[in-house]
Design an enzyme around this catalytic site. Structure first.
Site, PDB file in Angstrom:
ATOM      1  N   ARG A  30       0.734  -1.091  -0.074  1.00  0.00           N
ATOM      2  CA  ARG A  30       0.174  -0.093   0.052  1.00  0.00           C
ATOM      3  C   ARG A  30       0.966   1.236   0.042  1.00  0.00           C
ATOM      4  NH1 ARG A  30      -1.785   2.691   4.980  1.00  0.00           N
ATOM      5  NH2 ARG A  30      -3.375   4.257   4.459  1.00  0.00           N
TER       6      ARG A  30
ATOM      7  N   ARG B 281      -9.698  18.264   9.648  1.00  0.00           N
ATOM      8  CA  ARG B 281      -8.624  18.516  10.825  1.00  0.00           C
ATOM      9  C   ARG B 281      -8.469  19.975  11.397  1.00  0.00           C
ATOM     10  NH1 ARG B 281      -4.913  14.336  10.518  1.00  0.00           N
ATOM     11  NH2 ARG B 281      -4.773  13.187   8.500  1.00  0.00           N
TER      12      ARG B 281
ATOM     13  N   LYS C  17     -13.048   2.542   0.901  1.00  0.00           N
ATOM     14  CA  LYS C  17     -13.063   2.516   2.371  1.00  0.00           C
ATOM     15  C   LYS C  17     -14.062   2.808   3.110  1.00  0.00           C
ATOM     16  CE  LYS C  17      -8.966   4.304   3.644  1.00  0.00           C
ATOM     17  NZ  LYS C  17      -7.805   5.457   3.436  1.00  0.00           N
TER      18      LYS C  17
ATOM     19  N   THR D 100      -6.244  -1.299  10.027  1.00  0.00           N
ATOM     20  CA  THR D 100      -5.819  -0.542  11.111  1.00  0.00           C
ATOM     21  C   THR D 100      -5.577  -1.240  12.471  1.00  0.00           C
ATOM     22  OG1 THR D 100      -7.427   0.994   9.990  1.00  0.00           O
ATOM     23  CG2 THR D 100      -6.972   1.518  12.192  1.00  0.00           C
TER      24      THR D 100
END
Length: 482
Positions: free
Chosen positions: A33, A74, A220, A281
């Site tokens: 990845r 963020r 995802k 994850t």
């Protein structure tokens, strides 16, 4: 033992050299990845070239997955770089504040639309859910909050709204540029971050194909909106070629207590809807700094394997960790242990999705027979695209599926599919009456089958025809094979 579940490893400073990439391939990595959240386009191009060189040198088929960054939801930065938020304190998230003017009372926002997305009573989660704020009110560009769960907060940490609902689009301007880069690199998989629905996936595929990309698209699953409605989840799965259970942001949005059940549901639905699935994850998080996994991590990886995931993914463990090779070898060992413990031959057909095309019917028939006929030792799928072995791999059998193909892109693509191995094989270069015999001879040479074993073969009458598989044959090793 033949390992069925595949390993995806993220490339970073700890493993980007050709020597270390080769080491990780030897250790068991099937897919690398490239995280487009970090590094430049030229960095990714160079790493992909090293991956291909290392794989070719080892005569292995290893896929490359380009993972788009997606929207950066963020906070901005602090004057001192870090603050500590205390419980019950008042804290402001202000879209109009300067990017580096944050202090213990307020901070700016990289995501300027947050005030429009919030209402009094909402819960905002910062830094992967470690800090929790309750929205008291929104005044213009400022979101006034009360600290529910405090702690240290540093620059550019992520923001999630509990339950989802932030309006950030899945594709940013940076993502659109990165899609072109990924297409130029000829990656095997392109992963789309934060899709809300099938329209997001379809838009990414459209841009990818326009840029010349030929790889498969991975959605995802990391937004609450993606999983709150079963119909919406199914549409996202069907719009993609495969999905990733991206447990970091997903757990923050839906809550830890819900994550395990949702993960199992996504894996189950992906298999039922004929798509591959990656579980990702923090699978071996402790191995970033330790040479051995925890027992909880062993159980986590093993349970994903038992649930039927096609692949398990390593992130910082290999990208920046101290023990990338040991981590891959540990994951390989755990997968094999889980697969020895539990091998199910699936004796029922998924009623939710009956075959609609000839190649689907052939794949389903092959697996039906493989799970019932005594003596079957292997399945050979002669393929141009990898589509037929993918369909076969949706039905558990415990038997190895071999994708015989002359095409590099197909050889790399099937590296992701559970239970599928690739064999370079050009049926067009040999007399038609010898193809089956030579294919079985390859398995004999590999030691996969022995005299007296049965082998199921599938292929198409027309070479290079997409979805052209229309023939199945059962042959006996050592007997007359035509």
């Amino acid at each position: 033992m033949f390992r069925r579940t595949k390993i995806v490893a993220t490339v970073g400073p700890a493993c980007s050299s050709e020597a270390m990439l080769e080491t990780l391939i030897r250790a068991g990595v099937n897919v690398f990845r490239l995280n487009f959240s970090h590094g430049s386009s030229s960095d990714h191009v160079a790493v992909a070239a090293r991956i291909r060189k290392a794989a070719d040198g080892l005569q292995k088929s290893v896929a490359v997955l380009a993972d788009l960054q997606g929207p950066k939801i963020r906070i901005a930065r602090f004057k001192q770089g870090e603050i500590t938020l205390k419980n019950d304190a008042h804290f402001i998230l202000d879209a109009s504040l300067a990017e580096d003017a944050g202090d213990e009372h307020q901070v700016g926002l990289g995501y300027k639309a947050l005030p429009q997305d919030c209402n009094a009573g909402d819960i905002l989660l910062l830094n992967d859910g470690l800090l929790e704020l309750e929205v008291l009110e929104v005044r213009g560009s400022a979101v006034h909050c009360k600290v529910i769960a405090g702690g240290k907060l540093s620059n550019n940490k992520g923001v999630n709204r509990k339950g989802g609902g932030l309006t950030a689009t899945a594709l940013t301007d940076k993502d659109i540029l990165d899609i072109s880069t990924a297409a130029d690199m000829d990656v095997d998989y392109l992963a789309l971050s934060f899709p809300r629905d099938a329209a997001d996936v379809n838009r990414a595929r459209e841009l990818y194909r326009e840029a010349g990309g030929k790889g498969d698209l991975v959605a995802k699953i990391e937004r609450a909106e993606a999983v709150q409605d079963d119909a919406n989840l199914d549409q996202i799965i069907l719009a993609s070629d495969g999905v990733m259970v991206a447990r970091g942001d997903l757990a923050v949005e839906i809550g830890d207590a819900e994550l395990v059940g949702v993960q199992k549901h996504i894996i189950r639905r992906a298999r039922q809807l004929d798509r591959f699935v990656i579980t990702a994850t923090q699978m071996m998080e402790s191995m970033i700094s330790n040479p051995q996994p925890t027992r909880a991590e062993v159980s986590d990886v093993a349970n994903a394997v038992l649930d039927g995931t096609d692949a398990v993914m390593l992130s910082a463990e290999t990208a920046t960790g101290s023990f990338p090779e040991q981590t891959v070898r540990a994951m390989d060992r755990i997968i094999l242990g889980a697969e020895r413990t539990y091998q199910l031959r699936e004796l029922r057909v998924h009623e939710e999705r009956l075959p609609e095309k000839i190649d689907e019917s052939i794949a389903a028939a092959a697996m039906f027979i493989a799970n019932r006929l005594p003596g079957v030792a292997a399945i050979i799928a002669m393929t141009d695209s990898g589509s037929t072995p993918r369909k076969m791999s949706r039905i558990r059998s415990g038997l190895p599926i071999f994708a015989f193909t002359p095409h590099k892109h197909a050889q790399r693509r099937v590296a992701m599919y559970r239970g599928v191995q690739t064999v370079p094989f050009d049926s067009a270069s040999m007399p038609p009456e010898e193809v089956n015999q030579q294919a079985v001879a390859v398995l004999l040479e590999l030691g996969v089958v022995k005299s007296g074993d049965k082998v199921i073969l599938t292929k198409g009458d027309y070479i290079s025809a997409n979805a052209g598989t229309n023939t199945m044959k059962i042959v006996e090793v050592g007997g007359l094979i035509r």
